[in-house]
Design a protein around this motif. Structure first.
Motif, PDB file in Angstrom:
ATOM      1  N   UNK A  32       1.006  -1.229   0.019  1.00  0.00           N
ATOM      2  CA  UNK A  32      -0.021  -0.132  -0.355  1.00  0.00           C
ATOM      3  C   UNK A  32       0.557   1.420  -0.622  1.00  0.00           C
ATOM      4  N   UNK A  33       2.080   1.269   0.829  1.00  0.00           N
ATOM      5  CA  UNK A  33       2.985   2.062   0.722  1.00  0.00           C
ATOM      6  C   UNK A  33       3.430   2.238  -0.441  1.00  0.00           C
ATOM      7  N   UNK A  34       4.336   1.892  -1.044  1.00  0.00           N
ATOM      8  CA  UNK A  34       4.747   1.587  -2.470  1.00  0.00           C
ATOM      9  C   UNK A  34       3.617   2.101  -3.559  1.00  0.00           C
ATOM     10  N   UNK A  35       2.446   1.918  -3.395  1.00  0.00           N
ATOM     11  CA  UNK A  35       1.133   1.726  -5.238  1.00  0.00           C
ATOM     12  C   UNK A  35       0.998   3.605  -3.970  1.00  0.00           C
ATOM     13  N   UNK A  36       0.920   3.863  -2.823  1.00  0.00           N
ATOM     14  CA  UNK A  36       0.439   5.304  -2.608  1.00  0.00           C
ATOM     15  C   UNK A  36       1.051   6.638  -3.510  1.00  0.00           C
ATOM     16  N   UNK A  37       2.558   5.580  -2.430  1.00  0.00           N
ATOM     17  CA  UNK A  37       3.919   6.772  -3.357  1.00  0.00           C
ATOM     18  C   UNK A  37       4.021   6.602  -4.703  1.00  0.00           C
ATOM     19  N   UNK A  38       3.731   5.378  -5.573  1.00  0.00           N
ATOM     20  CA  UNK A  38       4.063   5.611  -6.838  1.00  0.00           C
ATOM     21  C   UNK A  38       2.615   5.853  -7.797  1.00  0.00           C
ATOM     22  N   UNK A  39       1.626   6.268  -7.154  1.00  0.00           N
ATOM     23  CA  UNK A  39       0.644   7.076  -7.876  1.00  0.00           C
ATOM     24  C   UNK A  39       1.072   8.558  -6.929  1.00  0.00           C
ATOM     25  N   UNK A  72       5.578  19.164   2.087  1.00  0.00           N
ATOM     26  CA  UNK A  72       4.732  20.401   2.510  1.00  0.00           C
ATOM     27  C   UNK A  72       4.521  21.210   0.590  1.00  0.00           C
ATOM     28  N   UNK A  73       5.436  20.815  -0.005  1.00  0.00           N
ATOM     29  CA  UNK A  73       6.109  21.376  -0.875  1.00  0.00           C
ATOM     30  C   UNK A  73       4.724  20.822  -1.825  1.00  0.00           C
ATOM     31  N   UNK A  74       4.673  20.036  -2.028  1.00  0.00           N
ATOM     32  CA  UNK A  74       4.127  19.056  -2.899  1.00  0.00           C
ATOM     33  C   UNK A  74       2.276  19.488  -2.578  1.00  0.00           C
ATOM     34  N   UNK A  75       1.782  19.555  -1.336  1.00  0.00           N
ATOM     35  CA  UNK A  75       0.639  20.177  -0.672  1.00  0.00           C
ATOM     36  C   UNK A  75       0.096  21.894  -1.239  1.00  0.00           C
ATOM     37  N   UNK A  76       1.465  22.762  -1.005  1.00  0.00           N
ATOM     38  CA  UNK A  76       0.860  23.448  -0.975  1.00  0.00           C
ATOM     39  C   UNK A  76       1.243  23.930  -3.008  1.00  0.00           C
ATOM     40  N   UNK A  92       7.292  22.609 -11.034  1.00  0.00           N
ATOM     41  CA  UNK A  92       8.337  21.627 -10.285  1.00  0.00           C
ATOM     42  C   UNK A  92       8.314  21.695  -8.902  1.00  0.00           C
ATOM     43  N   UNK A  93       7.981  22.624  -8.173  1.00  0.00           N
ATOM     44  CA  UNK A  93       7.661  22.047  -6.570  1.00  0.00           C
ATOM     45  C   UNK A  93       7.334  21.421  -6.412  1.00  0.00           C
ATOM     46  N   UNK A  94       6.499  20.908  -7.399  1.00  0.00           N
ATOM     47  CA  UNK A  94       6.028  19.579  -6.877  1.00  0.00           C
ATOM     48  C   UNK A  94       7.087  17.671  -7.391  1.00  0.00           C
ATOM     49  N   UNK A  95       7.350  18.376  -8.168  1.00  0.00           N
ATOM     50  CA  UNK A  95       8.202  17.264  -8.820  1.00  0.00           C
ATOM     51  C   UNK A  95       9.196  16.237  -8.187  1.00  0.00           C
ATOM     52  N   UNK A  96      10.288  17.752  -7.597  1.00  0.00           N
ATOM     53  CA  UNK A  96      11.570  17.713  -7.251  1.00  0.00           C
ATOM     54  C   UNK A  96      11.742  17.059  -5.811  1.00  0.00           C
ATOM     55  N   UNK A  97      10.681  17.801  -5.494  1.00  0.00           N
ATOM     56  CA  UNK A  97      10.212  16.583  -3.920  1.00  0.00           C
ATOM     57  C   UNK A  97      10.135  15.375  -3.676  1.00  0.00           C
ATOM     58  N   UNK A  98       9.387  15.727  -5.254  1.00  0.00           N
ATOM     59  CA  UNK A  98       8.807  13.934  -4.781  1.00  0.00           C
ATOM     60  C   UNK A  98       9.666  12.942  -5.379  1.00  0.00           C
ATOM     61  N   UNK A  99      10.789  13.380  -5.991  1.00  0.00           N
ATOM     62  CA  UNK A  99      11.996  12.937  -6.555  1.00  0.00           C
ATOM     63  C   UNK A  99      12.527  12.206  -5.916  1.00  0.00           C
ATOM     64  N   UNK A 100      12.728  13.340  -4.984  1.00  0.00           N
ATOM     65  CA  UNK A 100      14.199  13.040  -3.594  1.00  0.00           C
ATOM     66  C   UNK A 100      13.499  12.674  -2.804  1.00  0.00           C
ATOM     67  N   UNK A 101      11.924  12.565  -2.446  1.00  0.00           N
ATOM     68  CA  UNK A 101      11.112  11.431  -1.442  1.00  0.00           C
ATOM     69  C   UNK A 101      12.016   9.677  -0.736  1.00  0.00           C
ATOM     70  N   UNK A 105      -1.907  13.212  -5.879  1.00  0.00           N
ATOM     71  CA  UNK A 105      -1.561  14.779  -4.766  1.00  0.00           C
ATOM     72  C   UNK A 105      -2.738  14.112  -3.525  1.00  0.00           C
ATOM     73  N   UNK A 106      -3.645  14.087  -2.773  1.00  0.00           N
ATOM     74  CA  UNK A 106      -3.976  13.752  -1.826  1.00  0.00           C
ATOM     75  C   UNK A 106      -3.614  12.243  -1.619  1.00  0.00           C
TER      76      UNK A 106
END
Length: 524
Positions: free
Chosen positions: A41-48, A114-118, A156-165, A255-256
């Motif tokens: 479930x964690x991996x799927x949520x991360x992947x989505x 927070x970067x992703x949410x905002x 970019x404010x969404x994807x860069x933090x997501x990639x580093x996640x 994102x949610x």
């Protein structure tokens, strides 16, 4: 800390529990220090969470050029400016956001979340406005340029933090590789969703073409033109807005799900280094040899596929003559890529990542040559699309699967520098996007020089030849150059495993030291 045989004679230290020692003399850490493995479930949520980037990227990559030319009816010169400036601006924002993310403080939601949410609500608004044709003729270029650049910045404010996640969801490389495979599968599926939504909705309302001097007045063409003119340009504009609205809703939903299903793991046992300046961060990243070789190799191979992606809709429409089928052909490519992701994940695990690069990316070369060498045939076009999709999957999976290896190698060589993972991801995206912006700008400008006719039912022979060059000889040459550079990439499977063991030992020592300090403090 480990103790010798005489350690029990000291009263103070004897109060601390003695950790068990393995037969090879390496101390075994406490089980409570081990992080719980990631669930499916964690991996799927991360992947989505990676789907919005690919859904919007595929829609923009495949359709924005033809939208600006045939629906917004911009001059090819201005369209090339929008595409180049938008991608170039996007490229500049990547290292900037990466630097800011690396200096972010830890919050109850983590450093990346927070970067992703905002950024999400603002990105969704700007994306929707990209596909709206403003009523003023003079301000169209400014409209698309502003909202395209704004959307790229916010994404970019969404994807860069997501990639580093990737580096913060688990400390285990095997877990990260598995999560990356989930992510790549969903991201390629995202390209299918983006292509399907945009293609099928828009495909039902194709912009009517305008007969030109290059059309052959036979019965087939005349009947085709009559049926196309029956669909007004306003209906086509409305179809693009409906498609963008659906994609915006999916963006918010993904994102949610990411926020609800993924938690960052703070590396409490590792001492964080002091914040660094942007210039020093740039020197650190660009001074790491394996990273430069990996980025340069994938820069050229990614550029090849981006050039193919950006011009393929026009190529199918005008060079092959499949005006009413181009959206289905694009969908087949993405669907084939999605289905082949599990195969490439197995392949790189079984034969190594470098071997997967050579086999996976060169697989597309014969089909790139074939599609421009034969007469236009719809069945063959579909067959080539299926085969090309297999290589597209490898191009998606491998860079993101290998970047964590480079980051691990950097950590082994620079153990005192921590918390700067986002810089590696952001600079990789920077070079890729900047190069793609240059390629799209030049390719659209070359169509202008060749005499591209906006909304034309047919194009001059020079335009057809230009499209063939942009989807075959140029990408093939870029792939060859990228693979030559990649031969110098030094991290093979043996070194990757060695780095993994060294990092695990470093992490265990740091956790044990922290545990010992806490226990000693409680005794005192």
């Amino acid at each position: 800390m480990a103790r010798g045989e005489g350690a029990e004679q000291y009263a103070a230290t004897s109060l601390l529990p003695v950790k068990p020692i393995s037969t090879d003399g390496i101390k075994i850490g406490k089980k409570r220090d081990q992080r719980a493995p990631l669930t499916v479930c964690n991996k799927l949520c991360y992947a989505i969470g990676g789907a919005p980037y690919q859904i919007t990227g595929s829609a923009l990559g495949f359709f924005l050029q033809i939208y600006l030319l045939d629906v917004a009816q911009l001059d090819p010169f201005y369209a090339s400016i929008i595409l180049f400036v938008g991608r170039a601006w996007d490229a500049v924002t990547d290292p900037t956001v990466g630097f800011l993310v690396s200096r972010s403080k830890w919050t109850p939601f983590g450093r990346m979340m927070p970067w992703i949410l905002i950024s999400t609500p603002f990105a969704v608004l700007c994306y929707f406005l990209i596909w709206y044709v403003p009523p003023v003729e003079q301000g169209k270029v400014f409209w698309y340029l502003v909202f395209y650049c704004l959307f790229q910045s916010l994404q970019t404010c969404f994807h860069v933090p997501y990639s580093a996640l990737t580096m913060f969801i688990s400390t285990e490389q095997k877990e990260r590789d598995s999560a990356t495979a989930y992510r790549m599968t969903v991201e390629v599926l995202g390209t299918v969703v983006g292509t399907a939504i945009q293609g099928q909705i828009v495909g039902g309302a194709i912009a009517p073409c305008v007969p030109t001097e290059y059309d052959v007045p036979d019965n087939r063409n005349s009947s085709q033109m009559v049926s196309e003119v029956n669909i007004s340009l306003d209906e086509t504009k409305r179809a693009y807005m409906i498609a963008s609205g659906v994609i915006c809703a999916i963006y918010v939903l993904c994102a949610a799900i990411l926020f609800m299903g993924v938690r960052e793991q703070e590396e409490s046992g590792r001492i964080k280094s002091e914040p660094i300046t942007f210039c020093r961060g740039l020197r650190l990243v660009m001074g790491h040899g394996p990273y430069i070789k990996l980025v340069m190799g994938f820069l050229f191979t990614s550029l090849a596929f981006m050039l193919l992606e950006g011009n393929f809709a026009l190529f199918i429409t005008y060079a092959l003559g499949h005006r009413n089928d181009f959206q289905n052909i694009l969908l087949v490519i993405m669907l084939s890529g999605t289905l082949s992701i599990p195969f490439w994940q197995w392949f790189l695990t079984r034969f190594g990542k470098k071997t997967a690069v050579y086999i996976g990316i060169t697989w597309a070369v014969p089909f790139m040559i074939l599609i421009v060498s034969i007469e236009s045939n719809l069945i063959i076009s579909y067959m080539v699309s299926v085969a090309a999709g297999v290589s597209v999957a490898a191009a998606f999976l491998l860079p993101w699967s290998m970047l964590p290896d480079v980051v691990d190698d950097f950590k082994v060589k620079n153990p005192d520098i921590q918390g700067h993972e986002a810089l590696f991801y952001s600079f990789y995206v920077f070079f890729t996007k900047f190069a793609s912006g240059v390629s799209l700008g030049i390719s659209t400008l070359s169509l202008d020089f060749a005499g591209y006719v906006t909304r034309g039912c047919s194009q001059p022979e020079a335009v057809t030849l230009t499209l063939k060059v942009l989807v075959s000889p140029v990408p093939v040459a870029l792939i060859a150059l990228g693979l030559l550079i990649f031969k110098t990439y030094p991290i093979n499977e043996e070194k990757r495993q060695r780095n993994r063991k060294l990092l695990q030992e470093m992490l265990d020592i740091e956790r044990d030291c922290e545990s010992d300090s806490a226990e000693l403090g409680s005794v005192v």
